[in-house]
Write an enzyme that holds these catalytic residues in place. Structure first.
Site, short mmCIF file in Angstrom:
data_model
loop_
_atom_site.label_atom_id
_atom_site.label_comp_id
_atom_site.label_asym_id
_atom_site.label_seq_id
_atom_site.Cartn_x
_atom_site.Cartn_y
_atom_site.Cartn_z
N CYS A 267 24.94 28.86 -39.09
CA CYS A 267 25.01 27.38 -37.91
C CYS A 267 26.20 26.56 -37.19
O CYS A 267 26.15 25.72 -36.04
CB CYS A 267 24.21 26.84 -38.69
N1 NAD Z 1 21.75 32.88 -41.78
C1 NAD Z 1 20.49 31.26 -41.61
O1 NAD Z 1 21.35 30.29 -41.77
C2 NAD Z 1 20.48 31.02 -39.79
C3 NAD Z 1 19.11 29.99 -39.44
C4 NAD Z 1 18.64 30.09 -37.95
C5 NAD Z 1 19.71 30.80 -36.92
N2 NAD Z 1 20.43 31.61 -37.83
C6 NAD Z 1 20.49 33.19 -36.41
O2 NAD Z 1 19.90 34.03 -36.95
C7 NAD Z 1 20.26 35.34 -36.48
C8 NAD Z 1 21.05 36.34 -37.22
O3 NAD Z 1 21.31 35.57 -38.22
P1 NAD Z 1 21.02 36.14 -40.12
O4 NAD Z 1 22.01 34.79 -40.43
O5 NAD Z 1 20.32 36.62 -40.44
O6 NAD Z 1 22.60 37.25 -40.00
P2 NAD Z 1 22.36 38.48 -41.18
O7 NAD Z 1 23.88 39.19 -40.82
O8 NAD Z 1 22.37 38.44 -42.51
O9 NAD Z 1 21.22 40.13 -40.99
C9 NAD Z 1 21.39 40.46 -39.49
C10 NAD Z 1 21.01 41.99 -39.81
O10 NAD Z 1 21.39 42.27 -38.29
C11 NAD Z 1 21.56 44.18 -38.66
N3 NAD Z 1 22.06 44.12 -37.35
C12 NAD Z 1 22.44 44.14 -36.67
N4 NAD Z 1 22.54 45.34 -35.43
C13 NAD Z 1 21.84 45.37 -36.13
C14 NAD Z 1 20.54 46.29 -34.93
N5 NAD Z 1 20.74 46.54 -33.33
N6 NAD Z 1 19.29 46.35 -35.24
C15 NAD Z 1 18.82 46.07 -36.12
N7 NAD Z 1 19.96 45.92 -37.17
C16 NAD Z 1 20.57 44.92 -36.46
C17 NAD Z 1 22.20 43.63 -39.92
O11 NAD Z 1 23.01 44.47 -40.50
C18 NAD Z 1 22.14 42.05 -40.36
O12 NAD Z 1 21.42 42.74 -41.97
C19 NAD Z 1 21.97 34.98 -35.77
O13 NAD Z 1 21.97 34.47 -34.56
C20 NAD Z 1 22.02 33.75 -36.27
O14 NAD Z 1 22.87 32.84 -36.19
C21 NAD Z 1 20.63 32.54 -39.07
#
Ligand code: NAD
Length: 424
Positions: A267
């Site tokens: 973030c």
């Molecule tokens: N981690 C946090 O604390 C947080 C908080 C708020 C917002 N976000 C946002 O949320 C979004 C996701 O973040 P995250 O931390 O969950 O990421 P992450 O990497 O933990 O999880 C994302 C998942 O999506 C999968 N993936 C990628 N491409 C894909 C596809 N085409 N189809 C299906 N699955 C697919 C990946 O393998 C992974 O398991 C990002 O935009 C991030 O900026 C994250």
């Protein structure tokens, strides 16, 4: 469109089962929704199907509970045809310092290919303003041959989850929701209102996208302010942590942020770049983000400079010194090392010839440029070092034990009693 007529197998498909998607799956199942999870990483799907969690905040029992409630995880995107709503939670990283929307495009393509009309699509991934309407909407329309707002519903609802936070989770953190039209907003509020206690409507996806980036940029900039102040406060002989404590007694107009060894996770180091990228397209820089980036990115080097000074004061060199890093995850009580400032700290210390070890109850392996750093387990290994650096203050750490284990303890967080340590 006639909502509520569908007879599909799943109420909602969550696309991307990571830190954001998996908690959503768990809460949606708890709310009685029939949930499909699509994930490209087949090992994650295998874990889930065996009832195993790979995210620290989610227990195995919660996955089992979700499976018993009908949760189905798959790598097969054709199963999306069986979902009434799609929530996209895929990563939005940077590539060469610019936004990389390839996962979002891949996920949008999979969803678009399986829309038949009347479904709701919600984007939750963080991205620059305009992503929902300028990138996702045309993609969904092209792939499906349908029209958003006429044949299907589309909304943006940013995720605010804070891994490791035991007070604020998905359910009790207010959720921003903005549809591309009132009908999309209503459908999204109806769905997300089942998993979140409070849904806050924003008039347009652009404002909701910007609100998410404002939240992260605000933290980034204020942490940078504290980091810059920490450096000159030390030179002025002023305790920055006492200054912050004193300022925090003001009941209005001040919110405390704290200095540290740098910023990690997604973030703060990554997301503000999405905003500066978009501002850059207007032909001028987003100066606050650029400055915050420069200051926060300089903190690991500052930590190493302090470490070098402290060893030097005792007639020692970094070269050959045993240095123990306490906490290498990017924040307390999580196992996540993404963008952790411990990495540049370790890289610089290794380059100076330090003999490195790390103690972190949550992190099993810590590699720097492919080189594993020795993991020390206080239960088995006697920890001793010329210098210890407290980088991430996990709850499990006891300050007196940390201080007793090393000749000098450098506390980068202002938490260890001053008589037991040296400060940042
Ligand atoms: N981690 C946090 O604390 C947080 C908080 C708020 C917002 N976000 C946002 O949320 C979004 C996701 O973040 P995250 O931390 O969950 O990421 P992450 O990497 O933990 O999880 C994302 C998942 O999506 C999968 N993936 C990628 N491409 C894909 C596809 N085409 N189809 C299906 N699955 C697919 C990946 O393998 C992974 O398991 C990002 O935009 C991030 O900026 C994250």
């Amino acid at each position: 469109m006639t909502p509520g007529k569908s007879t599909k197998k799943f109420d909602v498909a969550v696309i991307g089962l990571g830190f954001v998607g998996l908690p959503l799956v768990v809460e949606a199942c708890r709310s009685g929704l029939r949930v499909l999870g699509l994930e490209v990483d087949s090992s994650k799907v295998q874990h889930l199907l065996r009832g195993e969690s790979y995210i620290a905040d989610i227990a195995d029992a919660e996955i089992t509970e979700a499976l018993e409630a009908g949760f189905h995880a798959t790598v097969d995107s054709s199963e999306l045809a069986e979902a009434e709503a799609h929530v996209i939670c895929v990563p939005t990283p940077l590539k060469d310092q610019v936004p990389d929307l390839s996962s979002l495009i891949e996920a949008g393509t999979a969803v678009g290919d399986h829309l038949s009309g009347d479904e709701l699509v919600i984007l939750q991934s963080t991205s620059y303003p305009g992503t929902t309407q300028d990138e996702l909407q045309p993609l969904l329309e092209r792939r499906s041959g349908l029209r958003a707002g006429e044949d299907f519903y589309l909304a943006y609802a940013p995720e605010r989850i804070d891994p490791g936070n035991t007070s604020w989770g998905l359910r009790n953190t207010p959720k921003l929701v903005a549809g591309i039209d009132p009908a999309s907003t209503n459908r999204a509020v109806e769905l997300l209102g089942k998993v979140c206690e409070q849904v806050v409507v924003v008039s347009n996806p652009r404002e909701a996208e910007m609100a998410k980036l404002l939240e992260n940029t605000y933290r980034h900039v204020n942490i940078a302010l504290m980091n810059e102040m920490a450096i000159f406060c030390r030179e002025l002989g002023i305790d920055i942590w006492e200054v912050i404590r004193a300022a925090s007694t003001k009941p209005f107009g001040f919110q405390a942020f704290y200095p540290g060894p740098g910023v990690g996770g997604h973030c703060i180091p990554v997301d503000p770049n999405y905003l500066s990228f978009r501002v850059g397209q207007l032909g001028y820089p987003f100066r606050f983000v650029e400055l915050a980036k420069e200051i926060n990115a300089g903190m690991p080097a500052y930590v190493v400079r302090r470490a070098t000074e402290l060893l030097n004061e005792r007639g020692k060199a970094v070269n050959g010194a045993r240095v123990v890093l306490f906490g290498v995850a990017y924040k307390p009580d999580v196992a996540d090392t993404r963008e952790t400032p411990a990495e540049p700290v370790a890289r610089k210390l290794l380059a100076l010839g330090a003999r490195l070890g790390f103690v972190d109850p949550h992190v099993e392996k810590f590699l720097v440029d492919g080189v594993p750093i020795e993991r020390l387990d206080p239960a088995d290994d006697p920890i001793d070092g010329d210098l210890g650096i407290l980088l991430t203050p996990h709850r499990a750490f006891e300050w007196t034990k940390l201080a007793a284990a090393v000749d000098i303890l450098l506390d980068t967080r202002g938490l260890v009693p001053a008589d037991l340590c040296e400060r940042l």
